[in-house]
Write a protein that holds these residues in place. Structure first.
Motif, PDB file in Angstrom:
ATOM      1  N   THR A 139       0.834  -1.203   0.000  1.00  0.00           N
ATOM      2  CA  THR A 139       0.000   0.000   0.000  1.00  0.00           C
ATOM      3  C   THR A 139       0.869   1.254   0.000  1.00  0.00           C
ATOM      4  N   TYR A 140       0.288   2.321  -0.527  1.00  0.00           N
ATOM      5  CA  TYR A 140       0.988   3.603  -0.567  1.00  0.00           C
ATOM      6  C   TYR A 140      -0.037   4.733  -0.490  1.00  0.00           C
ATOM      7  N   PRO A 141       0.359   5.917  -0.020  1.00  0.00           N
ATOM      8  CA  PRO A 141      -0.576   7.039   0.105  1.00  0.00           C
ATOM      9  C   PRO A 141      -0.678   7.852  -1.176  1.00  0.00           C
ATOM     10  N   ALA A 142      -1.882   8.324  -1.472  1.00  0.00           N
ATOM     11  CA  ALA A 142      -2.109   9.255  -2.582  1.00  0.00           C
ATOM     12  C   ALA A 142      -2.709  10.515  -1.991  1.00  0.00           C
ATOM     13  N   MET A 143      -2.024  11.625  -2.155  1.00  0.00           N
ATOM     14  CA  MET A 143      -2.461  12.882  -1.570  1.00  0.00           C
ATOM     15  C   MET A 143      -3.782  13.355  -2.199  1.00  0.00           C
ATOM     16  N   PRO A 144      -4.600  14.086  -1.443  1.00  0.00           N
ATOM     17  CA  PRO A 144      -5.877  14.556  -1.978  1.00  0.00           C
ATOM     18  C   PRO A 144      -5.698  15.439  -3.209  1.00  0.00           C
ATOM     19  N   SER A 145      -6.620  15.292  -4.167  1.00  0.00           N
ATOM     20  CA  SER A 145      -6.557  16.065  -5.408  1.00  0.00           C
ATOM     21  C   SER A 145      -7.959  16.477  -5.818  1.00  0.00           C
ATOM     22  N   TYR A 146      -8.046  17.375  -6.781  1.00  0.00           N
ATOM     23  CA  TYR A 146      -9.345  17.828  -7.284  1.00  0.00           C
ATOM     24  C   TYR A 146      -9.299  17.892  -8.802  1.00  0.00           C
ATOM     25  N   LYS A 147     -10.462  17.813  -9.414  1.00  0.00           N
ATOM     26  CA  LYS A 147     -10.555  17.883 -10.863  1.00  0.00           C
ATOM     27  C   LYS A 147     -10.760  19.331 -11.284  1.00  0.00           C
ATOM     28  N   GLY A 148      -9.833  19.845 -12.067  1.00  0.00           N
ATOM     29  CA  GLY A 148      -9.896  21.232 -12.485  1.00  0.00           C
ATOM     30  C   GLY A 148     -10.783  21.447 -13.696  1.00  0.00           C
ATOM     31  N   ALA A 149     -10.932  22.712 -14.066  1.00  0.00           N
ATOM     32  CA  ALA A 149     -11.751  23.069 -15.222  1.00  0.00           C
ATOM     33  C   ALA A 149     -11.167  22.501 -16.512  1.00  0.00           C
ATOM     34  N   ASP A 150      -9.871  22.179 -16.485  1.00  0.00           N
ATOM     35  CA  ASP A 150      -9.213  21.606 -17.661  1.00  0.00           C
ATOM     36  C   ASP A 150      -9.447  20.095 -17.775  1.00  0.00           C
ATOM     37  N   GLY A 151     -10.213  19.545 -16.800  1.00  0.00           N
ATOM     38  CA  GLY A 151     -10.495  18.111 -16.832  1.00  0.00           C
ATOM     39  C   GLY A 151      -9.392  17.251 -16.231  1.00  0.00           C
ATOM     40  N   GLU A 152      -8.289  17.881 -15.840  1.00  0.00           N
ATOM     41  CA  GLU A 152      -7.172  17.155 -15.246  1.00  0.00           C
ATOM     42  C   GLU A 152      -7.270  17.187 -13.718  1.00  0.00           C
ATOM     43  N   TYR A 153      -6.638  16.196 -13.079  1.00  0.00           N
ATOM     44  CA  TYR A 153      -6.600  16.161 -11.622  1.00  0.00           C
ATOM     45  C   TYR A 153      -5.332  16.854 -11.119  1.00  0.00           C
ATOM     46  N   HIS A 154      -5.490  17.677 -10.102  1.00  0.00           N
ATOM     47  CA  HIS A 154      -4.374  18.433  -9.541  1.00  0.00           C
ATOM     48  C   HIS A 154      -4.284  18.151  -8.049  1.00  0.00           C
ATOM     49  N   GLU A 155      -3.063  17.925  -7.555  1.00  0.00           N
ATOM     50  CA  GLU A 155      -2.883  17.654  -6.129  1.00  0.00           C
ATOM     51  C   GLU A 155      -3.100  18.914  -5.317  1.00  0.00           C
ATOM     52  N   ILE A 156      -3.954  18.810  -4.314  1.00  0.00           N
ATOM     53  CA  ILE A 156      -4.197  19.939  -3.422  1.00  0.00           C
ATOM     54  C   ILE A 156      -3.105  20.001  -2.360  1.00  0.00           C
ATOM     55  N   VAL A 157      -2.468  18.828  -2.138  1.00  0.00           N
ATOM     56  CA  VAL A 157      -1.322  18.730  -1.231  1.00  0.00           C
ATOM     57  C   VAL A 157      -0.209  17.985  -1.974  1.00  0.00           C
ATOM     58  N   GLU A 158       0.986  18.546  -1.975  1.00  0.00           N
ATOM     59  CA  GLU A 158       2.132  17.907  -2.617  1.00  0.00           C
ATOM     60  C   GLU A 158       3.215  17.637  -1.580  1.00  0.00           C
ATOM     61  N   CYS A 159       3.816  16.460  -1.667  1.00  0.00           N
ATOM     62  CA  CYS A 159       4.854  16.061  -0.707  1.00  0.00           C
ATOM     63  C   CYS A 159       6.124  15.651  -1.432  1.00  0.00           C
ATOM     64  N   SER A 160       7.243  15.859  -0.773  1.00  0.00           N
ATOM     65  CA  SER A 160       8.505  15.339  -1.296  1.00  0.00           C
ATOM     66  C   SER A 160       8.484  13.821  -1.162  1.00  0.00           C
ATOM     67  N   GLN A 161       9.360  13.136  -1.872  1.00  0.00           N
ATOM     68  CA  GLN A 161       9.412  11.678  -1.799  1.00  0.00           C
ATOM     69  C   GLN A 161       9.775  11.205  -0.395  1.00  0.00           C
ATOM     70  N   ASN A 162      10.663  11.937   0.269  1.00  0.00           N
ATOM     71  CA  ASN A 162      11.047  11.558   1.632  1.00  0.00           C
ATOM     72  C   ASN A 162       9.863  11.622   2.585  1.00  0.00           C
ATOM     73  N   LEU A 163       9.067  12.684   2.465  1.00  0.00           N
ATOM     74  CA  LEU A 163       7.903  12.822   3.336  1.00  0.00           C
ATOM     75  C   LEU A 163       6.858  11.762   2.998  1.00  0.00           C
TER      76      LEU A 163
END
Length: 202
Positions: A139-163
C-alpha cells in the motif's frame, strides 16, 4: 519553526482576492488557499470539497493549533500585501524538520483502494482524505486532489518523496493496528461553520 514560503496569485472575483500556495520546508506544499475579503477585512480560507454523502463541505487540510493557524495566516496575508505592490517575500530557511505525528486510518476496500487516512504533521497541521492504494509492492498514500476546469486532476497537497515515504511507513503501521472489518470512510472533518470556512472550493 517550520519555514513557510508563500506564493500568491492575485485573482479578484466576488469576495475572492487571490489564491495562495504555501511551501513548508521544501517538503510539503499546500495549494488552493483562498484569500477572501468581507466587510473590509481580508482573511484566508482553507480549500474544501462537497461530500457526496450529505452535501456538507469538508476541508482537505487545516491547522490543528491556534498558533500555527495564526502563523500561517500572517505569512499568507503578508505575501498578499507584497503582491499588491508587485513584490515577493524573502525566502525562509527551515530550522525544524517535518515529522509525521500521527496517522488515523479508516479501512475501505474497493478495487485497489484500501482506505482513507488523516495525517497529522508536527502536531500542527492535519491532512484529510489521503487515499490508501494497493500497489504491486504494497500500500501507498495518494495525496488529496481535485478535478480542475481543464479536466485534469491536480494535487491539493504535494509532498517530497522523503515525506511520502515517512507517511507510507506510519500508514502501514496504523493499518496493522486496525480491526479487519471494513467500514465506510468516516475520516471527513466538517468545516467549522464560521465566516472563514464557508467558501466553496472552485
Amino acid at each position: 519553526m517550520l519555514a513557510m514560503n508563500v506564493n500568491v496569485t492575485k485573482y479578484e472575483k466576488d469576495n475572492l482576492r487571490g489564491l495562495a500556495s504555501v511551501d513548508i520546508n521544501g517538503n510539503l506544499q499546500l495549494n488552493g488557499i483562498r484569500i477572501m475579503e468581507s466587510k473590509g477585512k481580508v482573511f484566508v480560507s482553507m480549500p474544501s470539497y462537497k461530500s457526496n454523502k450529505n452535501g456538507e463541505y469538508f476541508q482537505y487540510y487545516h491547522p490543528v493549533t491556534k498558533e500555527f493557524y495564526e502563523a500561517l495566516e500572517t505569512e499568507i496575508l503578508a505575501a498578499y500585501h507584497l503582491a499588491l505592490e508587485g513584490k515577493k517575500p524573502e525566502k525562509k530557511e527551515a530550522v525544524e524538520d517535518i515529522e509525521v505525528s500521527s496517522v488515523r486510518v479508516t479501512p475501505y476496500d474497493k478495487d485497489n483502494m484500501k482506505g482513507f487516512a488523516t495525517v497529522v504533521l508536527n502536531e500542527c497541521i492535519a491532512i484529510h482524505s489521503v487515499k490508501i492504494l494497493q500497489g504491486e509492492y504494497g500500500t501507498y498514500p495518494a495525496m488529496p486532489s481535485y478535478k480542475g476546469a481543464d479536466g485534469e486532476y491536480h494535487e491539493i497537497v504535494e509532498c517530497s518523496q522523503n515525506l511520502k515515504n515517512s507517511i507510507k511507513r506510519e500508514m502501514r503501521k496504523a493499518m496493522k493496528e486496525e480491526k479487519p472489518d471494513i467500514q465506510k470512510p468516516t475520516t471527513e472533518e466538517p468545516v467549522k461553520k464560521t465566516r472563514r470556512t464557508k467558501s466553496k472550493n472552485r
